[in-house]
Motif scaffolding. Sequence first.
Motif, mmCIF file in Angstrom:
data_model
loop_
_atom_site.group_PDB
_atom_site.id
_atom_site.type_symbol
_atom_site.label_atom_id
_atom_site.label_comp_id
_atom_site.label_asym_id
_atom_site.label_seq_id
_atom_site.Cartn_x
_atom_site.Cartn_y
_atom_site.Cartn_z
ATOM 1 N N LEU A 117 -62.067 -14.507 -27.633
ATOM 2 C CA LEU A 117 -61.964 -15.928 -27.952
ATOM 3 C C LEU A 117 -61.527 -16.103 -29.393
ATOM 4 O O LEU A 117 -61.657 -15.190 -30.217
ATOM 5 C CB LEU A 117 -63.285 -16.654 -27.711
ATOM 6 N N SER A 163 -60.988 -19.304 -24.923
ATOM 7 C CA SER A 163 -61.386 -17.948 -24.528
ATOM 8 C C SER A 163 -60.379 -17.392 -23.529
ATOM 9 O O SER A 163 -59.619 -18.136 -22.900
ATOM 10 C CB SER A 163 -62.788 -17.944 -23.920
ATOM 11 N N THR A 214 -63.516 -9.700 -22.800
ATOM 12 C CA THR A 214 -63.462 -11.139 -23.036
ATOM 13 C C THR A 214 -63.192 -11.379 -24.507
ATOM 14 O O THR A 214 -63.790 -10.720 -25.366
ATOM 15 C CB THR A 214 -64.786 -11.812 -22.631
ATOM 16 N N THR A 218 -68.305 -15.838 -22.693
ATOM 17 C CA THR A 218 -68.446 -15.342 -24.062
ATOM 18 C C THR A 218 -69.889 -15.347 -24.556
ATOM 19 O O THR A 218 -70.308 -14.440 -25.271
ATOM 20 C CB THR A 218 -67.593 -16.190 -25.026
ATOM 21 N N THR A 235 -65.633 -10.150 -27.435
ATOM 22 C CA THR A 235 -67.087 -10.307 -27.329
ATOM 23 C C THR A 235 -67.739 -9.345 -26.349
ATOM 24 O O THR A 235 -68.937 -9.094 -26.432
ATOM 25 C CB THR A 235 -67.432 -11.746 -26.908
#
Length: 342
Positions: free
Chosen positions: A42, A47, A40, A226, A23
């Motif tokens: 997920l 995440s 980051t 996120t 993200t």
Amino acid sequence: MRGNIPIPEMPPGEELWLMVVITSVREKRTQQGKRFCDATALNATGSLALKIWGETLDIWKDLKPGLFGITGTLETYQERPQFVVTEYRPITLEQYREHQNADPVLPRAYTLDIETLTLPDYRERVGPQLEKLLKLGNMRLEQQQRYLEDIVIEEERCYQLGSLSAASGRILSVAVHAGPIAGIDLGVELPHSEHVFGIDKNGVEQDEKKSLLAFLEFMKDFDCETDELVGHNLIGFDLPFIFQRCLVHCVPAKPLVDLSEFRVRGVFDTMHHWWLGAKRSVSLDDIAWALGIESSKTATAEGSKVFELYQAGKLAEIREYNLNDVRVTRKVYERMVGCFGR
């Protein structure tokens, strides 16, 4: 090599592969000048913070938000888990669905804006405060001139400015647009929605405490790792004001983000991005005008007229103006991400 393990169950030190949505990607350098990226990611299970060192970036090249298959090991840095990536490849939506048995978990952008009013009881404090400023010689010259010319008018002006502080003002409404994060296209459409807390669709005012509780309930799944909060002067005004009023009402609420960070995770403040991160001021209306975006202000509705509209009972107009501010901010946000990148 094992893979497709739920993120909370990943064992440290073992080489694993995962399919994730990346993200955000931020390129950085160590004090010694070594290049790396913090990212980051997920998926349906949770995440994860990623670390990608320069040598890996040199091999696998372009890394940007999107769907990826990643390989690496889970390590701990400064008491926080991070997945050190040694290999990454773009994957298709079909590949992700095949291994996750679900559509990608999409990060969301929450664009918000608040409208505030001065507390009625604050009127009693204004006169004594102005007298004290004058006696102590702490009143600015231009204000002193206004005050000596007409005390009543200056007291009223200062009273209305009380809406800019959560100690002397309250929240009338919070408008929120929920939608996809700009600049990330995963091939899955995320719906847009608009919400207002404080004034209902019929223009009826709601209790501030109940409105705050409803807003917090709506935002309960927000993840600053996120998702993204978007607003204009969000860091300097809206976010502190919301949680300061929660404090006043004894509403237990953990702030959505940590504003003490130099670069606040999970926040896109259009005022800061206009200045490329510098802490300077510019109005949303001025940015909108410069970008050719229609203003949220009208002949009858703008920030300085909220008190007047409230006195006239025109809450539906305030509600629509609040939403229009959010709509303009969303357009500015999309333009900035489109031009500057994430």
